[in-house]
Write a protein that holds these residues in place. Structure first.
Motif: not given
Length: 404
Positions: A309-316, A292-307, A57-61
């Motif tokens: 439900r790790p397969e739903w990752v939130f990137v804000k 950058t693509a590397q930053r995007v990968d790091d954001w996804v890899r951080t894995g912010v999620h509801v405990e 889930m990609f969210c730009f605030v």
């Protein structure tokens, strides 16, 4: 004293000096607040093992401030007009797994209200490119003034600009919130730029569904809790009550006064100061820190999620969208490339599925996870809070596009 003793003493002194240097470096960026949490998370992180695709889930605030630096009306108009023109062009060529373009959440400052600016942004949102939420800068505020300001702005946004949705359970207007100067719940150490130790309670009572301020590093307003989605309970006698809280988890329920939705925070070892000291990765997007693509990968890899439900990752991620020095990055090739990378690397339908979401949709999907829902989170974009009036037209367009 023998040579070995001298060597041992020298080693101790070197170690103490090194520790002092490290501590000074940490303090200079207020990293002592959160670095312990970061290191513990890094050491305890286990490889994600799942036979399900990971939904991103990609969210730009956006701290969207047309009047930034006291700009005159002509400059304000130019900033808003550029966004309404160039963002359509940028977003119209990108789609997520659900056929939706990138969703930009415009957190507009209450104290900068100008009807003509909001009309333009509301029209952009109505075309299916995002939603409006609330941003606020205030200093030495009072409870009465805060209540009046937020209530008035909610009503104005809803009645004049079709923004904000009503909670079906209460009938009250609901809004997402970002605190100006990062100072949620009076969290700055010198007490400036807020003044309310009970701000979490006030926001809940006024209809705030979640706060999207964090991360705020390197500011001292950063919490020790990082990379999390959690409920914070206010202590009206003390500031920064959201320093920690109770993690949102599958099978749980609302606990405390306000949901805190954090973006990725960590260390960027690829981009180091003087080739030695890692920079802070705080999910800020601007010219000096392009997406950058590397930053995007790091954001996804951080894995912010509801405990649970790790397969739903939130990137804000966040920005200050109306600053001229950054608009070429935000509305140009760098952000275009960011979306292209998201769609290429995180939308194959097998390992990853990409969803562009607004702040309200992030909240709804979080609440769906908490309620035990699973599968495709696209089904839960409106799980609790319906779309605001301004996005009905955009939603209809999306539905027609998907059907086609």
């Amino acid at each position: 004293m023998g040579i070995l003793q001298w060597v041992a003493i020298a080693a101790v002194l070197v170690g103490v000096a090194a520790a002092f240097v490290v501590w000074r470096l940490l303090r200079a960026r207020n990293m002592e607040i959160w670095i312990g949490s970061y290191l513990r998370r890094q050491m305890s992180r286990a490889p994600r093992v799942t036979d399900r695709p990971v939904h991103v889930m990609f969210c730009f605030v956006d701290h969207f401030e047309p009047m930034w630096h006291g700009a005159d009306l002509e400059t304000q108009r130019a900033r808003v007009d550029r966004w309404c023109r160039d963002y359509r062009t940028l977003a119209s060529v990108h789609r997520d797994a659900d056929g939706r373009p990138p969703q930009h959440s415009f957190f507009y400052p209450e104290e900068e209200y100008a009807e003509e600016h909001l009309d333009k942004i509301a029209a952009l949102c109505a075309d299916g490119y995002g939603e409006l939420e609330i941003h606020l800068h205030h200093d030495n505020d009072t409870e009465a003034n805060f209540r009046e300001s937020i209530s008035r702005f909610c009503k104005t946004l809803h009645e004049r600009h079709g923004a904000l949705s009503r909670d079906p359970a209460t009938g009250e207007l609901s809004f997402g919130f970002i605190h100006g100067n990062w100072c949620l719940d009076n969290s700055r150490s010198d007490g400036r730029w807020c003044g309310l130790n009970n701000e979490l309670i006030l926001l809940r009572e006024l209809g705030c569904y979640a706060d999207f301020t964090l991360p705020s590093a390197p500011s001292d307003t950063q919490t020790r809790t990082i990379n999390s989605i959690y409920y914070a309970t206010d202590d009206p006698q003390h500031p920064k009550s959201h320093d920690d809280g109770v993690a949102v988890h599958v099978g749980g329920s609302a606990t405390g006064d306000l949901m805190i939705v954090q973006g990725p925070l960590g260390l960027n070892w690829r981009d180091r100061r003087a080739g030695l000291v890692p920079r802070i990765e705080n999910a800020d997007v601007r010219r000096g820190c392009p997406p950058t693509a590397q930053r995007v990968d790091d954001w996804v890899r951080t894995g912010v999620h509801v405990e649970g439900r790790p397969e739903w990752v939130f990137v804000k991620v966040h920005t200050h969208g109306t600053q001229e020095t950054d608009m070429d990055t935000l509305l140009g090739p760098a952000t275009d490339a960011m979306h292209a990378h998201l769609e290429r690397a995180y939308n194959d339908g097998e390992r990853y599925v990409l969803h562009y979401v607004s702040a309200r949709e992030v909240y709804n999907i979080i609440k769906a996870a908490e309620a035990g829902k699973e599968g495709d989170p696209n089904a839960y974009r409106d799980f609790v809070l319906p779309p605001p009036k301004s996005s009905w037209a955009g939603a209809a367009q999306d539905s027609a596009r998907a059907a086609a």
